[in-house]
Design an enzyme around this catalytic site. Structure first.
Site, mmCIF file in Angstrom:
data_model
loop_
_atom_site.group_PDB
_atom_site.id
_atom_site.type_symbol
_atom_site.label_atom_id
_atom_site.label_comp_id
_atom_site.label_asym_id
_atom_site.label_seq_id
_atom_site.Cartn_x
_atom_site.Cartn_y
_atom_site.Cartn_z
ATOM 1 N N ASP A 12 0.829 -1.213 0.000
ATOM 2 C CA ASP A 12 0.000 0.000 0.000
ATOM 3 C C ASP A 12 0.866 1.268 0.000
ATOM 4 O O ASP A 12 0.752 2.123 0.874
ATOM 5 C CB ASP A 12 -0.931 0.025 1.211
ATOM 6 C CG ASP A 12 -1.645 -1.300 1.434
ATOM 7 O OD1 ASP A 12 -2.003 -1.942 0.437
ATOM 8 O OD2 ASP A 12 -1.831 -1.688 2.608
ATOM 9 N N GLU A 186 -11.155 -1.799 -3.269
ATOM 10 C CA GLU A 186 -10.472 -1.025 -2.233
ATOM 11 C C GLU A 186 -9.316 -0.238 -2.847
ATOM 12 O O GLU A 186 -9.123 -0.217 -4.065
ATOM 13 C CB GLU A 186 -9.959 -1.944 -1.122
ATOM 14 C CG GLU A 186 -8.935 -2.967 -1.555
ATOM 15 C CD GLU A 186 -8.526 -3.896 -0.419
ATOM 16 O OE1 GLU A 186 -9.123 -3.835 0.662
ATOM 17 O OE2 GLU A 186 -7.590 -4.697 -0.622
#
Length: 397
Positions: A12, A186
């Site tokens: 991420d 997401e």
């Protein structure tokens, strides 16, 4: 492809630039052992050094709400005289989640926790407060994009003075997937392209462990609706869920090379020379901790859709007018999340027409070609969009 061992464990990721250096922030994966947000530094976007962590651990209020053991998916921006880092806390499979804000005077801190931005639970709402992305619209207003699985992605206006929401509630939903695919969406990120006057919503579909892939849609308005290249909205439930969104990048393997599995949770980094990069992680093995940083050049086709390099960034190359004719290793993505392997194809001079600077129409596909460094050698590469509206990447043999 050359790999930097110090970017193993990066998940991420997001990058900012300051004073000729680049700073990388990512989820606390305990690679290396940390208790806050790991920070790495580079001078070339290739060689990274771990230099510390932001925050000593999960802040008290966030931990009490979410019971989180670590900090996830940080977002960092520079506004005014401070750096604002938005962090997420949660546990897997739970919507009892919390996005908080921490600030510092430098990119490496020390960071001071400023408390709650937005929190969720099954009693409060149906979506999930993780994966923050702060977007500045063309009028200069700031927005928070957030969300993961469950109820989809939401966007909420921010007060620029405080960095916190300027209104009560949870904002407006801009993307969602149905229960038939476990609502798997997401890692949202919005980028405004002033040349096309569109906001581009990038997001990740499916499971981060093995089937992650990156999709994009666009809108004239920051809060949507976001529409893909086929005309489908990102909250469309009438078509097959895997058909929604232009698939920019998925799992692939060039012949004879290592697999790039489950690329996802991207951010977009704009360097000071205006070169754009897609920054994301990928895996070498499904359901493992063998994930690593990917930094790829991002460019735009003449039809206004983004494409990314098939290669991890090593250094800038001298760009010149190129032609398409020759033998290529080609990967065409489709709507599904399976691994795509390259095929060898020969492109002849009468197979394509030039449409723009280093851009061509080939077999109905719109593709752009340029030079990249691959393992220290210069290669010609191409990226584009297939006639079905999915990404295509290739490297010249």
């Amino acid at each position: 492809m050359q790999e930097n061992q110090l970017t193993f464990g990066v998940h991420d990721p997001t990058i900012i630039e300051h004073d000729g250096r680049y700073f990388l922030y990512s989820t606390d994966t305990r690679q290396p052992e940390t208790s806050g947000v790991p920070i790495r530094m580079s001078r070339d976007l290739v060689d990274w050094a771990f230099i510390g962590q932001a925050l000593p651990g999960v802040p008290k209020e966030a931990k009490e709400w979410s019971n989180a053991l670590g900090l996830w998916a940080p977002e960092i921006i520079h506004y005014g005289d401070e750096y604002r880092m938005y962090y997420s806390t949660s546990t897997f499979g739970s919507t009892k989640s919390y996005i908080g804000l921490a600030t510092a005077k430098t990119p490496i801190g020390p960071f001071k926790d400023q408390g709650l931005v937005v929190k969720t639970s099954s009693e409060l709402c149906h979506h999930n407060a993780i994966d923050a992305n702060v977007v500045t619209d063309k009028e200069g207003s700031q927005w928070l994009l957030y969300g993961s699985f469950f109820g989809g992605l939401y966007i909420l206006p921010l007060d620029k003075k405080t960095g916190k929401p300027s209104e009560t509630g949870f904002g407006r939903r801009v993307a969602m997937r149905p229960q038939s695919v476990d609502t798997a969406i997401e890692g949202g990120f919005i980028y405004y392209n002033p040349d096309t006057d569109y906001y581009y919503l990038f997001c990740s579909y499916d499971s981060l462990n093995d089937t992650y892939n990156i999709r994009v849609a666009r809108s004239r308005h920051i809060d949507g609706p976001y529409i893909d290249c086929k005309g489908y909205a990102m909250d469309d439930f009438t078509h097959h869920p895997d058909e929604i969104g232009m698939k920019v990048l998925g799992s692939y393997q060039f012949s004879g090379e290592k697999v790039v599995l489950a690329p996802g949770h991207n951010s977009i980094f704009k360097r000071s020379d205006n070169q754009l990069f897609m920054v994301h992680h990928a895996r070498r093995k499904a359901f493992s901790d063998e994930f690593f940083l990917n930094v790829r050049k991002l460019t735009w086709l003449s039809n206004g859709w983004p494409v990314v390099s098939p290669c991890l960034y090593e250094e800038d190359c001298e760009q010149k007018s190129l032609e398409l004719a020759g033998d290529w290793k080609v990967i065409r993505f489709d709507k599904y999340s399976h691994l795509q392997e390259s095929t060898t194809e020969t492109i002849k001079k009468n197979d394509y027409q030039k449409t723009d600077d280093n851009e061509f129409k080939w077999q109905g596909n719109l593709v752009k070609t340029w030079l990249e460094m691959v393992d220290g050698n210069t290669e010609q590469v191409l990226s584009g969009m297939t006639t079905e509206g999915y990404g295509i990447i290739a490297r010249k043999i």
